[in-house]
Design a protein around this motif. Structure first.
Motif, PDB file in Angstrom:
ATOM      1  N   PRO A 137     -24.466  60.210  19.835  1.00  0.00           N
ATOM      2  CA  PRO A 137     -24.988  59.204  20.752  1.00  0.00           C
ATOM      3  C   PRO A 137     -26.514  59.230  20.785  1.00  0.00           C
ATOM      4  CG  PRO A 137     -24.273  61.142  21.947  1.00  0.00           C
ATOM      5  CD  PRO A 137     -23.976  61.407  20.501  1.00  0.00           C
ATOM      6  N   ALA A 138     -27.125  58.113  21.199  1.00  0.00           N
ATOM      7  CA  ALA A 138     -28.545  58.173  21.563  1.00  0.00           C
ATOM      8  C   ALA A 138     -28.592  58.949  22.876  1.00  0.00           C
ATOM      9  CB  ALA A 138     -29.097  56.782  21.730  1.00  0.00           C
ATOM     10  N   ARG A 139     -29.605  59.752  23.031  1.00  0.00           N
ATOM     11  CA  ARG A 139     -29.627  60.652  24.185  1.00  0.00           C
ATOM     12  C   ARG A 139     -30.954  60.570  24.939  1.00  0.00           C
ATOM     13  NH1 ARG A 139     -28.119  65.084  19.845  1.00  0.00           N
ATOM     14  NH2 ARG A 139     -29.387  63.551  18.759  1.00  0.00           N
ATOM     15  N   ALA A 140     -31.002  61.252  26.073  1.00  0.00           N
ATOM     16  CA  ALA A 140     -32.241  61.264  26.862  1.00  0.00           C
ATOM     17  C   ALA A 140     -32.355  62.604  27.572  1.00  0.00           C
ATOM     18  CB  ALA A 140     -32.216  60.146  27.896  1.00  0.00           C
ATOM     19  N   MET A 141     -33.591  63.011  27.822  1.00  0.00           N
ATOM     20  CA  MET A 141     -33.792  64.231  28.602  1.00  0.00           C
ATOM     21  C   MET A 141     -33.272  64.023  30.029  1.00  0.00           C
ATOM     22  SD  MET A 141     -37.396  65.898  27.563  1.00  0.00           S
ATOM     23  CE  MET A 141     -37.977  64.521  26.635  1.00  0.00           C
ATOM     24  N   LYS A 142     -32.850  65.127  30.636  1.00  0.00           N
ATOM     25  CA  LYS A 142     -32.286  65.019  31.989  1.00  0.00           C
ATOM     26  C   LYS A 142     -33.365  64.738  33.025  1.00  0.00           C
ATOM     27  CE  LYS A 142     -28.153  67.727  31.121  1.00  0.00           C
ATOM     28  NZ  LYS A 142     -27.323  68.859  31.518  1.00  0.00           N
ATOM     29  N   THR A 143     -34.575  65.171  32.749  1.00  0.00           N
ATOM     30  CA  THR A 143     -35.722  64.835  33.603  1.00  0.00           C
ATOM     31  C   THR A 143     -36.998  65.074  32.809  1.00  0.00           C
ATOM     32  OG1 THR A 143     -36.799  65.202  35.744  1.00  0.00           O
ATOM     33  CG2 THR A 143     -35.973  67.153  34.636  1.00  0.00           C
ATOM     34  N   ALA A 169     -35.898  70.477  37.928  1.00  0.00           N
ATOM     35  CA  ALA A 169     -37.154  70.392  37.176  1.00  0.00           C
ATOM     36  C   ALA A 169     -36.853  70.649  35.697  1.00  0.00           C
ATOM     37  CB  ALA A 169     -38.139  71.412  37.729  1.00  0.00           C
ATOM     38  N   LEU A 170     -37.901  70.643  34.847  1.00  0.00           N
ATOM     39  CA  LEU A 170     -37.666  70.758  33.407  1.00  0.00           C
ATOM     40  C   LEU A 170     -36.932  72.043  32.993  1.00  0.00           C
ATOM     41  CD1 LEU A 170     -39.677  68.333  33.519  1.00  0.00           C
ATOM     42  CD2 LEU A 170     -40.463  69.056  31.287  1.00  0.00           C
ATOM     43  N   PRO A 171     -37.206  73.207  33.620  1.00  0.00           N
ATOM     44  CA  PRO A 171     -36.481  74.408  33.198  1.00  0.00           C
ATOM     45  C   PRO A 171     -34.964  74.248  33.291  1.00  0.00           C
ATOM     46  CG  PRO A 171     -38.307  74.997  34.618  1.00  0.00           C
ATOM     47  CD  PRO A 171     -38.222  73.504  34.635  1.00  0.00           C
ATOM     48  N   ASP A 172     -34.511  73.319  34.136  1.00  0.00           N
ATOM     49  CA  ASP A 172     -33.074  73.201  34.356  1.00  0.00           C
ATOM     50  C   ASP A 172     -32.319  72.564  33.196  1.00  0.00           C
ATOM     51  OD1 ASP A 172     -33.040  74.446  36.936  1.00  0.00           O
ATOM     52  OD2 ASP A 172     -34.181  72.715  37.612  1.00  0.00           O
ATOM     53  N   PHE A 173     -33.036  71.994  32.207  1.00  0.00           N
ATOM     54  CA  PHE A 173     -32.286  71.458  31.059  1.00  0.00           C
ATOM     55  C   PHE A 173     -32.261  72.432  29.872  1.00  0.00           C
ATOM     56  CE2 PHE A 173     -36.326  68.752  30.260  1.00  0.00           C
ATOM     57  CZ  PHE A 173     -36.843  69.604  29.286  1.00  0.00           C
ATOM     58  N   VAL A 174     -32.816  73.626  30.060  1.00  0.00           N
ATOM     59  CA  VAL A 174     -32.841  74.593  28.957  1.00  0.00           C
ATOM     60  C   VAL A 174     -31.544  75.412  28.969  1.00  0.00           C
ATOM     61  CG1 VAL A 174     -34.059  76.576  27.973  1.00  0.00           C
ATOM     62  CG2 VAL A 174     -35.354  74.738  29.078  1.00  0.00           C
ATOM     63  N   THR A 236     -29.019  67.555  26.904  1.00  0.00           N
ATOM     64  CA  THR A 236     -29.451  66.185  27.204  1.00  0.00           C
ATOM     65  C   THR A 236     -28.275  65.393  27.781  1.00  0.00           C
ATOM     66  OG1 THR A 236     -28.801  65.290  25.059  1.00  0.00           O
ATOM     67  CG2 THR A 236     -30.983  66.298  25.182  1.00  0.00           C
ATOM     68  N   LEU A 237     -28.512  64.127  28.058  1.00  0.00           N
ATOM     69  CA  LEU A 237     -27.460  63.208  28.538  1.00  0.00           C
ATOM     70  C   LEU A 237     -27.370  62.030  27.579  1.00  0.00           C
ATOM     71  CD1 LEU A 237     -28.349  62.948  32.346  1.00  0.00           C
ATOM     72  CD2 LEU A 237     -26.371  64.132  31.350  1.00  0.00           C
ATOM     73  N   PRO A 238     -26.224  61.357  27.541  1.00  0.00           N
ATOM     74  CA  PRO A 238     -26.209  60.097  26.795  1.00  0.00           C
ATOM     75  C   PRO A 238     -27.316  59.194  27.348  1.00  0.00           C
ATOM     76  CG  PRO A 238     -23.995  60.692  27.523  1.00  0.00           C
ATOM     77  CD  PRO A 238     -24.934  61.659  28.177  1.00  0.00           C
TER      78      PRO A 238
END
Ligand SMILES: Cc1cc2nc3c(=O)[nH]c(=O)nc-3n(C[C@H](O)[C@H](O)[C@H](O)COP(=O)(O)OP(=O)(O)OC[C@H]3O[C@@H](n4cnc5c(N)ncnc54)[C@H](O)[C@@H]3O)c2cc1C
Length: 507
Positions: A137-143, A169-174, A236-238
């Protein structure tokens, strides 16, 4: 490949830090020699080069620190000897199917990427938004934050935040961290209760796995003190869009009732408000997550260096305005705020996060920013004290507030429950700035409001404040995790003991 540029005077983007370096060292991907380079060759080349560099620093008793885009304003980029520019390590990779841990959920696998440390938020957005191959899928960062020029590791390392009130915050997508710290092998760090990769992967990237929640959560926000982070596994998220209705003007009682109502913000993806502290009203910026749809107009990028008349917030024109004599702070703020509302807020717009959060300002000499987080329950009291201080000192400025879900990073400054609100403002960097910061913190302390300072923006972290912000247990967890990762090797750790760490009592 390692390229040495030799001694020089170096300045960060805001020109808040000027340092004399013994060497500015670039590291890039160019010596992954084979024509068909694989993910693993790129990762191994970079980690091999950087681990060897750290070992050389140990032998020569040099201090060394990695930087990304040098956007931080506080001294968290300081080093006495070698500064390592990681921006050219900017690749992003998919994960081979045979590399996942059996427990990693199958539906999340197509959404996980491995991002090299130097990839910028803008580059990562481009990579994610373009679907690569069938089934992906094309994806996007969570924030993300407002900006797109930070590197992903630089941004996480100082706990950059956006306004994802129900995510974090950004650390939460790692999901995992590859770290080089001069020990015998690079380390691949994951949470103990959320394994991501398996032995096949560890073997291919020649790294030693470490699975430990405390260590993972400590390394996330570690501002270059744990070594050089070479890559992250990013969840990431769709691809989605955020829809912003026109901004809404509200008074303080209305704002207080909204912030005190979890039912109100449960449905929002992005919650922010801005105000002129010399006036009484607030402007709400509320974003809702919606499905990605083709055909919507692409939002105009915000704050891309300068507008048609050459004006950019932060350049000399702004500075000149703010220094005008015989014009009151309230009048200056009014002009500033009008420009701000016109140029810098998301109003009546819809787009992907790559289209909406695009600030790429490259030059901001003469300005400084402060940001601190408090609990959403203390937001109104904090705003009142902030306004009081600004009015007492007659300061021209604009205030932006963003709400963020608290995360697990040990030194994540957006750690306040039930939600953190980050209050921030930019100011002229003159003698009023340190006086105002101290005044504000004294007021907050006097009112018994617990706050935490943004690592990338505020230089006031000393042992007393560190203790007040995080408490003994978190400080000890962070220190112990650091020691464990260095195998207790004091000489290796000392390479990464910089001025800001000493000031904070962390080294
Ligand atoms: C225009 C603009 C907009 C901004 N918007 C926001 C925002 O919306 N929200 C927000 O919270 N902040 C914001 N900031 C602040 C910015 O996000 C932070 O300063 C961020 O840390 C900068 O990332 P960087 O890549 O420039 O890192 P740098 O400033 O280069 O480094 C930051 C820290 O990360 C460490 N580091 C960097 N790379 C590595 C590595 N490979 N390994 C180990 N450590 C490393 C450095 O040692 C340093 O301690 C903004 C700044 C600007 C100039």
């Amino acid at each position: 490949m390692i390229k040495r540029n030799g001694p020089r005077t170096w300045k960060n983007i805001h020109v808040t830090n000027t340092q004399s370096l013994e060497d500015l060292i670039d590291v890039d991907n160019s010596n992954a020699q084979r024509r068909l380079q694989t993910t693993y060759e790129f990762l191994n080349q970079a980690s091999g080069d950087l681990n060897a560099l750290i070992q050389e620093a140990k032998a020569k008793k040099k201090k060394l620190r990695a930087i990304g885009s040098a956007w931080a304003l506080s001294p968290i980029q300081s080093t006495e000897h070698w500064l390592v520019n990681t921006k050219l390590l900017n690749k992003c990779f998919e994960v081979d199917a045979d590399c996942f841990h059996a427990d990693y959920p199958p539906d999340k696998r197509p959404l996980l990427v491995i991002a090299q440390c130097g990839i910028s938020i803008a580059e990562l957005n481009v990579y994610l938004e373009l679907p690569r191959e069938a089934g992906r899928p094309a994806r996007a960062m969570k924030t993300t934050g407002i900006g797109a020029g930070q590197t992903v590791v630089g941004a996480v390392s100082g706990n950059t935040h956006g306004a994802a009130i129900n995510f974090g915050a950004l650390p939460d997508f790692v999901a995992a961290i590859q770290l080089c710290n001069g020990t015998d092998k690079p380390l691949w760090i994951e949470r103990s209760d959320r394994p991501v990769m398996n032995d096949v992967f560890f073997d291919r990237i020649q790294s030693k796995p470490v699975r430990d929640n405390d260590i993972f959560n400590s390394a996330l926000v570690s501002f270059g003190a744990f070594g050089i982070i070479t890559a992250f596994a990013v969840e990431t998220l769709p691809l989605y869009e955020i829809a912003f209705p026109p901004i809404k003007e509200v008074d303080e009682p209305k704002l207080a009732s909204l912030l005190g109502d979890p039912g109100y913000y449960a449905g929002l993806y992005h919650l922010e408000f801005v105000f002129n502290p010399h006036e009484e009203t607030y402007f709400l910026i509320e974003g809702t997550k919606v499905n990605y749809e083709e055909g919507h107009p692409i939002p105009k990028p915000l704050w891309v260096v300068s507008n048609a008349s050459g004006y950019a917030p932060g350049d000399r024109v702004g500075r000149l305005l703010l220094k005008l004599p015989f014009v009151s702070a309230a009048q200056k703020s009014k002009i500033q705020f009008k420009e701000y509302l016109k140029n810098a807020v998301l109003s009546d717009v819809r787009g992907t996060s790559g289209q909406l959060f695009t600030a790429t300002i490259t030059y901001l000499e003469g300005f400084i920013e402060t940001a601190l987080a408090v609990s959403i329950n203390d937001a109104i009291a904090t705003l009142r004290l902030l306004k009081q201080g600004i009015r007492e000192m007659k300061l021209p400025l604009v205030v932006q507030v963003r709400a963020v879900h608290p995360g697990d990073a040990v030194f994540g400054f957006t750690c306040h429950s039930p939600k953190s609100v980050v209050v921030e403002f930019g100011m002229l960097r003159d003698s009023d700035y340190p006086k105002f910061e101290e005044l504000l913190l004294t007021k907050l302390r006097g009112a018994g409001i617990r706050y935490s300072l943004h690592w990338s923006k505020n230089s006031l972290v000393d042992p007393t404040r560190l203790q007040q912000m995080y408490g003994t247990a978190r400080i000890e967890t962070w220190k112990k995790s650091r020691q464990t990762l260095f195998n207790g090797d004091a000489n290796l750790m000392d390479i990464f003991n910089h001025r800001d760490l000493k000031t904070a009592g962390l080294a």
